[in-house]
Design an enzyme around this catalytic site. Structure first.
Site, mmCIF file in Angstrom:
data_model
loop_
_atom_site.group_PDB
_atom_site.id
_atom_site.type_symbol
_atom_site.label_atom_id
_atom_site.label_comp_id
_atom_site.label_asym_id
_atom_site.label_seq_id
_atom_site.Cartn_x
_atom_site.Cartn_y
_atom_site.Cartn_z
ATOM 1 N N ASP A 446 -64.277 37.051 31.921
ATOM 2 C CA ASP A 446 -65.302 36.074 31.563
ATOM 3 C C ASP A 446 -64.886 34.732 32.163
ATOM 4 O OD1 ASP A 446 -67.514 34.931 30.180
ATOM 5 O OD2 ASP A 446 -66.119 34.225 28.649
ATOM 6 N N ASP A 645 -63.183 35.883 25.621
ATOM 7 C CA ASP A 645 -62.817 35.151 24.402
ATOM 8 C C ASP A 645 -63.977 34.941 23.442
ATOM 9 O OD1 ASP A 645 -64.274 33.260 25.886
ATOM 10 O OD2 ASP A 645 -63.187 31.602 24.931
ATOM 11 N N ASP A 649 -68.477 38.788 24.499
ATOM 12 C CA ASP A 649 -67.578 39.680 25.239
ATOM 13 C C ASP A 649 -67.159 40.896 24.419
ATOM 14 O OD1 ASP A 649 -67.420 37.925 27.496
ATOM 15 O OD2 ASP A 649 -66.038 36.658 26.365
#
Length: 756
Positions: A446, A645, A649
């Site tokens: 990410d 995080d 996700d």
């Protein structure tokens, strides 16, 4: 005075006091006072006070088996499957091991008897101190305390293994020792029942020395193993030792007092002076300082803290004084969660262990069969006294075989590796993560909070019409009050910093990964990327050029619309972490394919990827898209790790072969991942991967040693070399080899502490 609720000592001038039933009671805090008011009798009655104290106390210790973590009970004992002593699920700072104490006592008290019996058996006839009949009875008397008292735990475990139909090393030791001892007792008490071929040096051959030496050597081996196993929890003990014992609380009247850490409550104001440790997780209210967080995150440089910043319990205050407000106490603190994760990982089972378990399950029965075959073959075709030779060789076979070494091969490596990882800021959820991480060839990352700082700063609001820029910001911030996303925090903080009045948000919706929705001031607002605007039928094309210009500078752009009408856009920038470029290079040099997948715009994602040298980028992706990307790569045969995080996700983290969460991210992400990087530094992936490779190598060494040891030891004890070189293995040497084999596996696992 004594607080009747928590038992603390308080002064008579405490502001928290109450008169009840003609008596004055004083309390350490308002929380204890409120508890007392709710049910005074609960704390006044002595017999019920004990009940209250037990309810406030920590739950009872749970004991589990290092080899079979599914075995759990609330009291010490032995594992019904393998007979190994159960250990506390959560190690403590005290090194008081009752089993080690018990075995040490049994070993040292009976060692003189073992020595005397062995000396008599080996040198008695030459010394001529006693007649052979008398010497036999002396050996019997001296052997009884060794076998029946010192060896009692072994026989109990051996019998339990039979009852539970779970043959293990104690089955073999119990059978071998009992066979040698019972045979020798019968030969001493009723020698006439044996044929003359059993005679040796004027008496029926007895083997009391074999029985007592086996017991003593097994006790000695267990002592070595227990001492070594205690070192595998050294990392947890060092983490437990980080927490301070007391905290300095600031009372409502301004007075200060030192209280035990267990008495700190959420909301308490605490003073942290220079050189002291932060007692619990909280937020800075007053003061400024730098904290050394290296003990938890591995970050060597102190981190500056100002009012409003979060602090982690057990970190060291290096300079100025701070006043913090406690937010997480007890088991909710970061330190406690790290300890719990490490302990959980240490008790998990690696997939490689399944093979060892299957082998060990059949191994014991095979050894018993070989021992019986050894007895029969030697008895029928061996030299005289053939049946005596057969008995001794059968005992040697039973004793030398050690399934314990097989069972310990992987758990010990896992325990050491997880502890070592924790000291470097890498937390493994289970053993499977350690085993799988070394196989990873593709990493999906990410952007926000993973590659970047995750603490974005608001840049500007650009209206689409006549609406003032501050009004665009105010409406967006009002909507974002319900969001946990770092970009939302930046917008809300900027609005409050400008003194803008935020309105309440109703019907808030989040979790789509492309934006948020809600009602503010009666308007239905949406805030997100172009995908959300298209979904809602909002034409964002009129501001496409402005948005693209901001994105090429690395800013994240969000559109704001009300009732399907575009109001403007907001730009937020999030700097790349200083450690990220090095981390990406390390991973790429290791042959790992790095892919960026982010909900941000494609232009913003490409700008960040270009700076980091990442070739494959997926922008404006939803959580479902990330999940689909992971699945697609897995169907291509790739071993995929996902690093993120945020809440968006979580699905991909759970789907990936190895999910890697940033410790600076959300609890949802960390709960979905198998690996957590405490300080949110991607360089931790390289550390974790190296640790994974070393650990698997260590496990293979342990398993290989255990297999080779048994493959060579059992035939040697059975006497296969006797026809060729006249070599037989004494049961005493078999016992020594068996004891040292388990200890050697543990000591080999301990090498991981220095090799990584």
């Amino acid at each position: 005075m004594t607080d009747p609720v928590c038992g603390m000592h308080v002064t008579k001038d405490s502001p928290n006091h109450l008169e009840h039933a003609g008596r004055h009671f004083h309390f350490c805090s308002t929380k204890c006072l409120e508890k007392f008011k709710h049910d005074p009798e609960k704390f006044i009655a002595p017999q019920r006070k004990d009940e209250a104290t037990s309810q406030e106390a920590a739950p009872g210790t749970i004991y589990t088996c290092p080899m079979h973590p599914e075995i759990r009970q609330d009291h010490p004992g032995s594992c019904p499957k393998c007979g190994m002593a159960l250990e506390p699920l959560m190690p403590t700072l005290e090194d008081d091991n009752p089993e080690l104490k018990d075995f040490s006592r049994r070993f040292w008290w009976t060692l003189p008897f073992t020595v005397v019996v062995t000396v008599l058996a080996m040198f008695g006839p030459q010394l001529g101190w006693f007649s052979m009949a008398t010497q036999t009875w002396i050996e019997l008397v001296l052997s009884i305390p060794v076998v029946l008292w010192a060896g009692q735990p072994f026989f109990i475990r051996g019998w339990q293994s039979v009852i539970n139909r779970s043959p293990n090393m104690w089955t073999l030791i119990g059978l071998g020792t009992a066979a040698a001892f019972i045979y020798s007792v019968v030969a001493t008490v009723t020698p006439e029942v044996f044929p003359e071929t059993f005679m040796s040096m004027g008496r029926i051959a007895v083997y009391f020395e074999a029985a007592v030496v086996i017991i003593s050597l097994t006790l000695f081996g267990q002592m070595l193993e227990l001492r070594a196993r205690s070192q595998t929890s050294a990392a947890i003990k060092s983490l437990l030792g980080l927490a301070p014992k007391t905290a300095r609380r600031i009372n409502a009247d301004g007075t200060e007092e030192d209280i035990p850490l267990a008495h700190v409550h959420e909301g308490d104001r605490l003073r942290v002076r220079p050189g002291e440790k932060v007692p619990v997780d909280g937020m800075v209210e007053e003061g400024a300082s730098s904290l050394d967080e290296s003990m938890l995150t591995g970050e060597p440089l102190p981190v500056s803290k100002r009012p409003g910043d979060k602090v982690i319990g057990a970190t060291m205050n290096t300079s100025g004084a701070l006043v913090i407000r406690a937010e997480k106490v007890g088991s909710a603190t970061v330190l406690s969660q790290i300890v719990q994760l490490v302990a959980q990982a240490q008790r998990s089972r690696a997939p490689m262990q399944r093979m060892a378990d299957q082998v060990a399950g059949y191994f014991v029965m095979a050894v018993v069969a070989i021992a019986i075959l050894t007895l029969i073959v030697w008895g029928l075709v061996g030299p005289q006294p053939s049946w005596v030779y057969g008995l001794i060789n059968a005992v040697a076979v039973l004793i030398i075989a050690c399934p314990c070494a097989l069972g310990l091969a992987t758990p010990m490596s896992i325990m050491v590796a997880t502890g070592r990882g924790a000291t470097q800021g890498v937390l493994f959820r289970d053993a499977a993560a350690i085993e799988n991480l070394r196989k990873v060839d593709t990493l999906i990352v990410d952007k926000t909070g993973t590659l970047t700082e995750g603490r974005p700063a608001f840049e500007q609001a650009v209206p689409a019409g006549d609406l003032p820029a501050d009004e665009v910001l105010r409406l967006a911030a009002s909507l974002d009050q319900g969001s946990e996303h770092p970009l939302a925090d930046a917008i809300v903080d900027a609005a409050r910093g400008r003194g803008l009045r935020l309105s309440a948000v109703n019907d808030f919706e989040s979790g789509s990964g492309i934006g948020v929705r809600g009602k503010v001031d009666g308007k239905r607002l949406i805030l997100g990327n172009t995908a959300l605007m298209d979904q809602e039928g909002v034409d964002a094309g009129v501001m496409a050029d402005t948005a693209e210009s901001l994105r090429t500078q690395g800013a994240s752009v969000m559109y704001l619309a009300a009732d399907s009408r575009l109001l403007g856009l907001l730009a937020v920038s999030d700097p790349i972490k200083q450690s990220t470029p090095e981390a990406v290079r390390e991973l790429q040099n290791a042959g790992i394919r790095v892919i960026m997948a982010t909900g941000d715009g494609v232009a913003t994602a490409n700008a960040v990827a270009q700076q980091l040298g990442i070739d494959e980028v997926h922008g404006e992706v939803k959580p479902a898209d990330k999940l689909e990307l992971v699945s697609k790569l897995q169907t291509q045969g790739r071993i995929v790790a996902m690093a993120g995080d945020g809440i968006n996700d979580a699905p991909a983290l759970a789907k990936a072969d190895v999910g890697i969460a940033m410790g600076t991210g959300t609890d949802v992400a960390m709960n979905s991942a198998q690996v957590t990087l405490v300080k949110g530094d991607l360089r931790g992936i390289s550390i974790a991967r190296h640790l994974s490779e070393k650990t698997i190598g260590n496990m293979k060494q342990n398993l290989g040693f255990a297999f080779i040891y048994n493959a060579l030891g059992v035939p040697l004890a059975a006497g296969v070399l006797y026809p060729f070189v006249g070599l037989l293995l004494s049961p005493m040497f078999a016992a020594l080899a068996m004891s040292l084999s388990s200890a050697s596996v543990v000591f080999n696992a301990l090498r991981l502490r220095k090799s990584v």
